[in-house]
Design a protein around this motif. Structure first.
Motif, PDB file in Angstrom:
ATOM      1  N   ARG A  75       7.203 -11.034   9.245  1.00 29.60           N
ATOM      2  CA  ARG A  75       6.033 -10.274   8.773  1.00 29.60           C
ATOM      3  C   ARG A  75       4.810 -11.189   8.608  1.00 29.60           C
ATOM      4  N   CYS A  96       2.527  -7.752  26.056  1.00 30.67           N
ATOM      5  CA  CYS A  96       2.884  -8.669  24.978  1.00 30.67           C
ATOM      6  C   CYS A  96       1.974  -9.888  25.055  1.00 30.67           C
ATOM      7  N   ARG A 112       2.413 -13.650  15.296  1.00 32.38           N
ATOM      8  CA  ARG A 112       1.070 -13.239  15.692  1.00 32.38           C
ATOM      9  C   ARG A 112       1.060 -11.792  16.176  1.00 32.38           C
ATOM     10  N   ARG A 113      -0.091 -11.164  16.095  1.00 31.76           N
ATOM     11  CA  ARG A 113      -0.262  -9.839  16.713  1.00 31.76           C
ATOM     12  C   ARG A 113      -0.044  -9.981  18.219  1.00 31.76           C
ATOM     13  N   GLY A 114       0.740  -9.088  18.760  1.00 33.72           N
ATOM     14  CA  GLY A 114       1.125  -9.200  20.169  1.00 33.72           C
ATOM     15  C   GLY A 114       2.348 -10.064  20.379  1.00 33.72           C
ATOM     16  N   LYS A 139       4.970  -6.956  17.964  1.00 32.75           N
ATOM     17  CA  LYS A 139       4.057  -6.656  16.857  1.00 32.75           C
ATOM     18  C   LYS A 139       2.747  -6.149  17.448  1.00 32.75           C
ATOM     19  N   GLY A 140       2.577  -4.844  17.424  1.00 27.43           N
ATOM     20  CA  GLY A 140       1.382  -4.248  18.006  1.00 27.43           C
ATOM     21  C   GLY A 140       1.621  -3.859  19.445  1.00 27.43           C
ATOM     22  N   ASP A 191       4.200 -17.112  18.522  1.00 30.78           N
ATOM     23  CA  ASP A 191       4.121 -16.089  19.567  1.00 30.78           C
ATOM     24  C   ASP A 191       5.472 -15.442  19.811  1.00 30.78           C
ATOM     25  N   ARG A 202       6.509  -4.337  10.688  1.00 31.92           N
ATOM     26  CA  ARG A 202       5.444  -3.879  11.585  1.00 31.92           C
ATOM     27  C   ARG A 202       5.731  -4.184  13.054  1.00 31.92           C
ATOM     28  N   LEU A 203       6.995  -4.042  13.419  1.00 30.88           N
ATOM     29  CA  LEU A 203       7.405  -4.267  14.800  1.00 30.88           C
ATOM     30  C   LEU A 203       7.836  -2.963  15.454  1.00 30.88           C
ATOM     31  N   THR A 204       7.602  -2.879  16.757  1.00 29.03           N
ATOM     32  CA  THR A 204       7.979  -1.714  17.556  1.00 29.03           C
ATOM     33  C   THR A 204       9.018  -2.126  18.586  1.00 29.03           C
TER      34      THR A 204
END
Length: 515
Positions: A135, A37, A139-141, A300-301, A111, A246-248
């Motif tokens: 969304r 993360c 941030r990515r990560g 996210k990612g 974050d 777009r979350l896992t």
């Protein structure tokens, strides 16, 4: 339009602290799940619906990050701002609605976005606003922490909520205080259960839940059950909505949920082992344990760490004990059973953490100190963290020490007046440490110059005389001045021997008063 948007505002929210929301815990929880993360050491953090602001302020005090929060209740914001003013941490608070906050043009990228309980208590429209904010502004990560009441565990409890609200409305137009409103609702449930209602005979879990309402504070009952919007989803529904942003899914932030042996029977574990799709497996698990509340982590990612990467990061991670060694109970409880932890593994790790006046140690150092295999050390530290006796740690900075000192000075002031905040800020753990009232009063006495058991007991007794309190021994209040001083002196001896060195290591020990 009602400014509260259907959220109950008759009583202020509770003063709880939830360390699982903290950046350091979320980072560690992702590591134990084998997921990378992107939470940096100084994160940009957002809490939606921060209540009294205890969690966001404790995490901000222990961090050099930038913390943002929004809560619709001006009284909550005012209280939270008072905490932030004392720490001097970077805390930006707003009483905007979620929609108004999300529409601001000056918001940074975050974050971490965290929500404790909010998902259960807001409207469909507000959940859409939250998802859109995630969304666009995570941030990515970045990581989302979202906790919520869930099915199937709340299936029978929803009937109790409905009955509570019938009782709440039963007085018609009669005005009353919010406290009387809660009492009337609980009394109504008691009346219905007392006449042998068949529903409660057929649904023993609902009957236990109805009986347990008496054990909760009025504030808890009101905020848990009186909101106009009440959304209790299945995990698969939440996962689908988060996937749309777009979350896992990573795992539960409650680390003991991952200990299979105390939560799920062998046949259930065999069933889960055959389910490869993560959301399906997690959904079936909720039925096996009758899950009522979920503290979920999404990223996210999601990038999965290799075994070697996970071991290297774990070896570099620093850990610290947050209670004296003699307070650790080497037993854990789960949905299925209680288990005794193997002391051949857990005791040497705990003793190593307690050595050197509780000095923080890396995972690699603990492997070396104990001679235990790395896998055993990883598993044990994960469990000890889940038990709340160990926390991930880092080096305190001058800024985080000053912020925590400011916050903790306010905690001690309130302790002297009898208005207690139950957690103190640690720059070593980046968050709050549960601190008993006696320990808070001893810390205040230390700050004021006490150094002997007799001086500590005299200082605390002076507070007790103002707040009409007494020391307790063997489960009873002691009455005489002499016995109070004797009991408090015994407690002070333990404070000097055990708590003082621990709190010095945690960076909580207050500086002496100037002059």
């Amino acid at each position: 339009m009602d400014w509260s948007e259907g959220y109950y505002a008759g009583l202020d929210y509770t003063f709880g602290y939830y360390h699982e929301m903290g950046p350091d815990h979320l980072r560690f929880a992702c590591l134990t799940a084998g997921i990378h993360c992107g939470i940096p050491a100084a994160p940009t953090y957002l809490e939606l619906g921060f209540g009294q602001g205890v969690s966001i302020n404790l995490h901000a005090a222990g961090s050099e990050g930038d913390f943002h929060g929004v809560d619709f209740n001006p009284a909550h914001v005012l209280h939270a701002e008072g905490l932030a003013d004392r720490s001097g941490a970077m805390v930006h608070l707003s009483d905007d609605s979620f929609a108004a906050f999300a529409g601001r043009k000056d918001l940074p990228m975050f974050d971490v976005i965290a929500l404790h309980g909010v998902w259960s208590w807001v409207s469909d429209e507000n959940r859409r606003v939250i998802l859109d904010l995630i969304r666009k502004k995570l941030r990515r990560g970045g990581v989302v922490y979202v906790s919520y009441n869930c099915m199937p565990g709340w299936a029978s409890r929803s009937a109790v909520r409905h009955l509570l609200n019938l009782g709440r409305a039963s007085a018609g137009e009669v005005t009353s205080t919010p406290e009387a409103e809660v009492d009337r609702a609980r009394d109504f449930v008691r009346q219905v259960t007392a006449v042998g209602a068949r529903f409660f005979a057929d649904e023993p879990q609902a009957a236990r839940h109805a009986a347990g309402l008496a054990n909760h504070s009025r504030r808890y009952v009101a905020h848990e059950y009186f909101n106009a919007d009440w959304h209790v989803p299945y995990f698969s529904e939440v996962a689908a909505e988060m996937a749309g942003a777009r979350l896992t899914f990573v795992d539960s932030a409650r680390l003991l949920d991952r200990i299979a042996e105390v939560n799920i029977a062998p046949d259930g574990l065999a069933l889960l082992a055959g389910l490869k799709e993560p959301v399906l497996r997690e959904s079936v698990r909720d039925y096996l344990v009758n899950q009522r509340f979920r503290p979920d982590i999404f990223v996210k990612g999601a990038i999965r760490l290799s075994r070697l990467e996970q071991e290297e990061r774990f070896g570099a991670q620093v850990f610290v004990l947050i209670c004296p060694l003699d307070e650790i109970d080497f037993r854990i409880s789960g949905a299925l059973a209680e288990a005794t932890l193997p002391e051949a593994i857990y005791r040497p790790i705990s003793e190593a953490l307690a050595s050197g006046a509780f000095r923080p140690k890396t995972g690699a150092a603990l492997v070396e100190a104990t001679g235990l295999p790395l896998d055993d050390v990883i598993a044990a530290l994960t469990v000890l963290t889940g038990m709340g006796v160990v926390r991930p740690a880092r080096e305190a900075t001058a800024r985080t020490r000053a912020q925590c000192d400011g916050y903790n000075a306010l905690v001690l002031e309130r302790a002297l007046a009898g208005r207690q905040l139950k957690h103190m800020a640690s720059p070593v753990t980046g968050g709050g440490i549960l601190t008993t009232r006696s320990t808070q009063l001893f810390l205040a006495a230390w700050r004021d110059g006490a150094r002997t058991p007799e001086a500590f007991s005299a200082s605390v007794w002076a507070v007790f005389q103002k707040t009409n309190e007494r020391a307790t021994k063997d489960g009873r209040d002691v009455l005489s001045r002499e016995e109070n001083l004797s009991v408090l002196a015994e407690m002070a001896e333990r404070f000097l021997a055990q708590i003082l060195p621990l709190y010095r290591t945690l960076g909580i020990l207050p500086p002496p008063k100037a002059g």
